[in-house]
Design an enzyme around this catalytic site. Structure first.
Site, PDB file in Angstrom:
ATOM      1  N   HIS A  63       0.782  -1.224   0.476  1.00 51.22           N
ATOM      2  CA  HIS A  63       0.043  -0.179  -0.171  1.00 51.22           C
ATOM      3  C   HIS A  63       1.543   1.480   0.269  1.00 51.22           C
ATOM      4  CE1 HIS A  63      -3.328   2.776   0.880  1.00 51.22           C
ATOM      5  NE2 HIS A  63      -3.036   3.119   1.667  1.00 51.22           N
ATOM      6  N   GLU A  64       2.022   1.204   1.073  1.00 49.33           N
ATOM      7  CA  GLU A  64       2.448   2.576   0.835  1.00 49.33           C
ATOM      8  C   GLU A  64       3.847   2.622  -0.123  1.00 49.33           C
ATOM      9  OE1 GLU A  64       2.572   4.587   3.043  1.00 49.33           O
ATOM     10  OE2 GLU A  64       0.321   3.167   4.643  1.00 49.33           O
ATOM     11  N   HIS A 117       2.185   4.960  -2.477  1.00 49.69           N
ATOM     12  CA  HIS A 117       1.800   6.345  -1.864  1.00 49.69           C
ATOM     13  C   HIS A 117       3.302   6.206  -2.774  1.00 49.69           C
ATOM     14  CE1 HIS A 117      -2.194   6.149  -0.820  1.00 49.69           C
ATOM     15  NE2 HIS A 117      -1.811   6.228   0.207  1.00 49.69           N
TER      16      HIS A 117
END
Length: 344
Positions: A21-22, A25
């Site tokens: 997820h990170e 980003h």
């Protein structure tokens, strides 16, 4: 020892899901020329850290989250590569990239599990059980199920969920028969001998590169749809807070999944399917417009695009803080509930 291994397995699974997820980003920020100050997995004190270029990479003590800290994300910055100095459409891409990567991870894992399955299960009825009732309501062998009670059916994932979740009630079924769509009313699915609501068998499809990829994509959509339906049922009151599980409950579920099946391959498959559900769930949940989540941040950016000026950072920060506080409070309540279930 078994409990310890289950906890370590849960930490590993959550760590991978948070990391991807990170990472979404992070990659989106880098591709859009935004300075990333820190990429962290976990929260709390740093266990490991190293600096590479402008970014500090760290592993933190508590496996309950992670973050990708970008210049100018939460405070004013004069840096030309700051988050808030980039066009709003670029910031939207960065905000949505984390959830997108969680869903991509689910798709990739579904590709793996689909490739390992001996065959693909279609939505086409092969035959009926001896005590079936649906064949007396108009269903025929060779029918391809298109929808149940107005809900489109992608794969056996949402087929089973829809039938078990609304078990005991007659269904309105749309099937494809001889190239035409046929609507059947008041169809019941009861195998009286086995007390099973799926009273028919489904045809297997040939595995090719295209069929496997298409099935994995449709099953990703089906899993996401299942999660949306569960959220709507939670909001509507069909399910309550007592039906939710937090980290402690999830560890228990992962432990159960790791013991399903007689062979190592079956147990791995069980854990992979649970991981698929969790990562897609994380992706979709993060898209909700709840303060503190990516969906809320995207909503603020959408307002900025419409108004042609950003919401004041202090006002946005207050909304996100209140949302995160409420989510942490909910997590505490659910965790206490999970622990209570274990001992009582």
């Amino acid at each position: 020892m078994a409990t310890l291994l289950s906890i370590l397995l849960a930490i590993f699974i959550f760590g991978c899901i948070i990391a991807i997820h990170e990472f979404g980003h992070f990659v989106a920020a880098k591709c859009n020329g935004i300075q990333v100050n820190e990429f962290a997995i976990g929260m709390g004190p740093k266990i490991l850290r190293f600096q590479k270029g402008e970014t500090l990479y760290s592993l933190r003590l508590l496996p309950i989250g992670g973050f990708c800290s970008m210049e100018g994300e939460d405070a004013e910055s004069q840096n030309e590569r700051a988050f808030d100095r980039k066009p709003v459409w670029r910031r939207m891409i960065v905000v949505l990239a984390g959830a997108f990567m969680n869903i991509v991870l689910g798709f990739v894992l579904l590709l793996v599990t689909t490739c390992s399955d001996p065959y693909l299960i279609s939505n086409t009825i092969h035959g009926f059980h001896e005590q079936a009732t649906s064949n007396t309501c108009g269903l025929q062998a060779g029918d391809t199920i298109v929808s149940l009670n107005g809900s489109h059916i992608f794969t056996i994932t949402d087929l089973q969920y829809k039938m078990s979740n609304e078990a005991g009630e007659p269904f309105t079924v749309v099937v494809e028969r001889d190239g035409k769509k046929v609507k059947l009313e008041n169809v019941t699915f009861l195998d009286q001998e086995n007390h099973d609501w799926l009273d028919f068998s489904l045809e297997a499809k040939e595995k090719t590169v295209w069929s496997v990829t298409a099935y994995a994509a449709k099953d990703t959509v089906a899993t996401g749809k299942l999660i949306w339906m569960s959220l709507l049922e939670l909001v509507s009151g069909k399910y309550g807070i007592q039906d939710l599980s937090g980290p402690v409950g999830t560890v228990e579920v992962i432990s159960d999944a790791a013991t399903v099946g007689e062979t190592a391959a079956e147990r791995i498959s069980s854990v992979l399917h649970l991981t698929i559900f969790i990562t897609i769930n994380v992706g979709i949940f993060n898209l909700l417009p709840i303060p503190g989540l990516d969906g809320s941040r995207f909503l603020f950016l959408l307002l900025e695009a419409i108004r042609r000026k950003p919401v004041k950072k202090e006002h946005e920060a207050m909304v996100h803080f209140a949302g995160m506080a409420a989510l942490f409070l909910l997590m505490i309540v659910i965790t206490v509930q999970d622990v209570t279930r274990i001992f009582y």
